[in-house]
Design a protein around this motif. Structure first.
Motif, mmCIF file in Angstrom:
data_model
loop_
_atom_site.group_PDB
_atom_site.id
_atom_site.type_symbol
_atom_site.label_atom_id
_atom_site.label_comp_id
_atom_site.label_asym_id
_atom_site.label_seq_id
_atom_site.Cartn_x
_atom_site.Cartn_y
_atom_site.Cartn_z
ATOM 1 N N ALA A 556 0.819 -1.213 0.000
ATOM 2 C CA ALA A 556 0.000 0.000 0.000
ATOM 3 C C ALA A 556 0.851 1.259 0.000
ATOM 4 O O ALA A 556 0.491 2.265 -0.629
ATOM 5 N N PRO A 563 -6.448 -0.737 -2.645
ATOM 6 C CA PRO A 563 -6.832 -1.805 -1.712
ATOM 7 C C PRO A 563 -7.200 -3.116 -2.391
ATOM 8 O O PRO A 563 -6.843 -4.196 -1.897
ATOM 9 N N LYS A 588 -9.105 -3.887 6.204
ATOM 10 C CA LYS A 588 -9.942 -2.730 6.546
ATOM 11 C C LYS A 588 -9.396 -2.031 7.787
ATOM 12 O O LYS A 588 -9.330 -0.800 7.845
ATOM 13 N N TYR A 591 -6.286 0.111 6.967
ATOM 14 C CA TYR A 591 -6.550 1.421 6.363
ATOM 15 C C TYR A 591 -7.183 2.384 7.361
ATOM 16 O O TYR A 591 -6.843 3.574 7.392
ATOM 17 N N ARG A 592 -8.122 1.879 8.182
ATOM 18 C CA ARG A 592 -8.738 2.756 9.193
ATOM 19 C C ARG A 592 -7.685 3.320 10.126
ATOM 20 O O ARG A 592 -7.620 4.532 10.372
ATOM 21 N N ALA A 629 -10.173 8.259 4.971
ATOM 22 C CA ALA A 629 -9.944 6.938 4.370
ATOM 23 C C ALA A 629 -11.121 6.430 3.563
ATOM 24 O O ALA A 629 -11.095 5.290 3.077
ATOM 25 N N TRP A 632 -10.703 4.496 0.123
ATOM 26 C CA TRP A 632 -10.009 3.222 0.269
ATOM 27 C C TRP A 632 -10.927 2.164 0.898
ATOM 28 O O TRP A 632 -10.949 1.018 0.471
#
Length: 642
Positions: A556, A563, A588, A591-592, A629, A632
């Motif tokens: 990433a 993603p 998930k 990314y969060r 985010a 994504w």
């Protein structure tokens, strides 16, 4: 072809010298086989329609006519194949009457262009200038097999349906020259370079050939497909081994020698385009204009056969891994050495928990002290047990400090934290974030104050993986005077400690034993009360497995993959260990957390970069702390619904 993956092949057909009809049949049979295997770009050897070793027969019109008729046969036999192929043959240019060693680039029965060889070897066993002219500067429209096309080496072939798929062609010696044509083609947009070759085999030549191919793919940030002549060429004086290679950006994806047939892999053209975009020194073509011929291809899924490492930060070869570990330790220690010298620090203060990160930090600090020719006693190792500390981690911290010869201080912070909680009205029964972070900040306060007392500096212990996830207490373990682990991911931390354990095994068995026990201890901040003397809080149960997060981080951040593509590669590399739902869940979460925790990275202490991924706001990663985010996560939600 989705996600940027293009299946490519280098093919070596079995040929007969000067038998163009037979050779054409072998070539279109190989093309059909490549099509069945999903190949979209195929490179065949130099002069494969006639054979490279025809000698003075190249001057015979009969051979040239046979080559053109053979190409026409191939065009008719493959007109329904959605595949670009580069085929080697001699071509006579009626405009100047010269003969050229060429590659015909074809797609669905159409000749997209004919590329002549620029550099003609005329030394040793090679006599090409006896028959061929150099294609340098050539740019003519010619007729071949009843079609009109360009003859020149300043062109690329671009796919309209996949914009990052742009093909350039050079021939054998062109790569060995001081200024290969592929350099101009790459600057003109080519992401894949095909090399049609007839390189004979001699002892040691394969290694040099391999270094040329991988090196050129790295310099040009391109995919490089090298197809070599093989069985069927004349062995009067030479042997051709069919050394076929496919490389991408400096890495060899696959190779074969001493065999005919197909060598297949996938080149990620989106990855190459991203890297070129990122590197502002990758300049545009200026010396001469590059012309483009376009073609259409139907987009579809590409079955991946290329290997995807489950731990991209960790070399899988044992010797390579040892070399990498040794180099990282030296880089990190040299960074700390300079900082200790510059600040005239009398001590280096390390909070030692008995966990992996603080273990690596003190080991790096010990190396720095050795480089400074200073005693290990100048390291102050502080163990600060509190509510969640177990006997195992406390004892390991003490043993480690003693084995290294550091000055050990034991400071129980339990009472100080209780007083603080009383001051702010925090219940000891409420094990919330304040309960946890209060301990972390108390430890940092102790370390900073001891550094003041001893004229020293606090050495940070947090690693790259924790910074990516924000798994650190702001102004707690997040803060230090110099963070030696800041660009070392958790999966690599483990291997570094293991490397040192193995290295010290004979010299200091007790040090090796304590390092091994630390490696066996679950990763934990130990901020919640222990249960029956055992760790009650396991980090990977809360934020996810670090091998997944390190994988996500690499693709990433280092490569900028979206993603969906990160998820696809994670399934390819780690799908046997984690099911689809588990990978998606933690992706998930990655990314969060990565977005929401940027504020911690925006004010990081100094620390040395050791690898290709780092998150320092002063170096590799600049991101606003309030970035959202949503885009994504929406892409991952689509996968969840699929």
């Amino acid at each position: 072809m989705r996600d940027g993956f293009v299946k490519v092949a280098a093919g070596t057909p079995h040929i007969k010298v000067a038998d163009c009809r037979y050779n054409a049949e072998q070539i279109f049979t190989l093309m059909r086989e490549a099509d069945k295997q999903g190949v979209k770009v195929l490179c065949l050897p130099e002069l494969c329609l006639t054979g490279y070793t025809c000698g003075d027969l190249f001057l015979q019109p009969t051979l040239l006519r046979g080559a053109e008729e053979g190409l026409a046969t191939i065009l008719e036999a493959t007109k329904n194949l959605d595949m670009v192929a580069a085929i080697g043959l001699p071509v006579r240019n009626k405009w100047d009457g010269k003969l050229y060693n060429c590659a015909a680039v074809i797609h669905k029965g159409e000749i997209l262009g004919v590329v002549p060889k620029t550099y003609l070897p005329n030394y040793g066993e090679f006599y090409e200038q006896r028959w061929f002219a150099s294609g340098a500067g050539l740019d003519h429209c010619i007729e071949l097999c009843g079609q009109q096309m360009n003859l020149g080496n300043s062109g690329v072939f671009a796919c309209t349906t996949m914009p990052n798929l742009v093909i350039g062609v050079e021939i054998c010696e062109d790569l060995w020259a001081a200024e290969p044509p592929s350099a101009a083609l790459a600057r003109g947009g080519a992401t894949i370079v095909l090399n049609l070759s007839a390189s004979n085999e001699t002892v040691g030549k394969a290694n040099y050939r391999r270094s040329l191919v991988t090196g050129q793919s790295g310099r040009l940030v391109c995919g490089y497909v090298y197809a070599d002549a093989g069985e069927g060429e004349s062995t009067t004086d030479l042997v051709f081994a069919g050394h076929n290679m496919i490389a991408e950006n400096g890495s060899l994806l696959t190779e074969r020698r001493f065999a005919t047939g197909l060598t297949i892999s996938e080149i990620d053209v989106d990855r190459l385009a991203y890297e070129r975009q990122r590197m502002n020194t990758y300049g545009p073509q200026k010396e001469k204009e590059i012309w483009r011929v376009t073609f259409d291809m139907e987009l579809g899924d590409t079955h991946l056969t290329r290997y995807v490492s489950p731990m991209p930060f960790v070399p899988e070869n044992e010797a390579d891994r040892a070399e990498r570990c040794n180099e990282i330790l030296k880089i990190a220690a040299l960074g700390l050495k300079k900082r200790l010298e510059h600040t005239h620090a009398r001590t280096a203060v390390v909070g030692l928990s008995g966990g992996l990160d603080s273990t690596l930090a003190i080991l790096i600090t010990a190396v720095a002290m050795k480089l400074l020719d200073r005693p290990a006693s100048d390291i102050i190792a502080v163990t600060m047990p509190c509510f969640g500390t177990t006997d195992r981690t406390r004892d390991n911290a003490v043993e480690l400090a003693e084995r290294l010869g550091a000055t050990l201080q034991r400071i129980d912070i339990g009472e100080a934290v209780k007083v603080h909680f009383k001051d702010i009205g925090q219940s000891m029964e409420n094990h919330d974030v304040t309960f946890e972070n209060g301990q972390a900040r108390e430890r940092t306060q102790v370390l900073m104050d001891i550094a003041n007392q001893t004229g020293g500096m606090v050495i940070g212990t947090g690693d790259l993986s924790e910074l990516a996830l924000g798994w650190c207490t702001y102004n707690g373990d997040h803060m230090s005077n110099y963070a030696v682990n800041a660009s070392i991911p958790k999966t690599l931390v483990r291997h570094l400690v293991s490397f040192i354990s193995d290295d010290k095994g004979e010299e200091d068995p007790r040090l090796s034993a304590v390092l091994d026990d630390i490696l066996d201890t679950p990763v934990s901040p130990e901020l919640l009360p222990a249960i029956e003397g055992k760790i009650a809080q396991k980090t990977e149960d809360l934020v996810g497995p670090y091998e997944l997060h390190d994988f996500f981080l690499y693709y990433a951040i280092r490569w900028g993959f979206p993603p969906r593509k990160v998820f696809r590669l994670a399934e390819q590399a780690l799908g046997r260990r984690y099911d689809r739902a588990v990978i998606l869940k933690w992706l998930k979460n990655f990314y969060r957390r990565f977005f929401s925790q940027q504020f911690k990275r925006s004010c990081l202490p100094d620390g040395p970069k050791v690898g290709s991924v780092a998150l320092s706001p002063r170096g590799d990663w600049r991101m606003p702390s309030d970035a959202v985010a949503a885009l994504w996560l929406e892409e991952l939600e689509e996968l969840d619904r699929a």
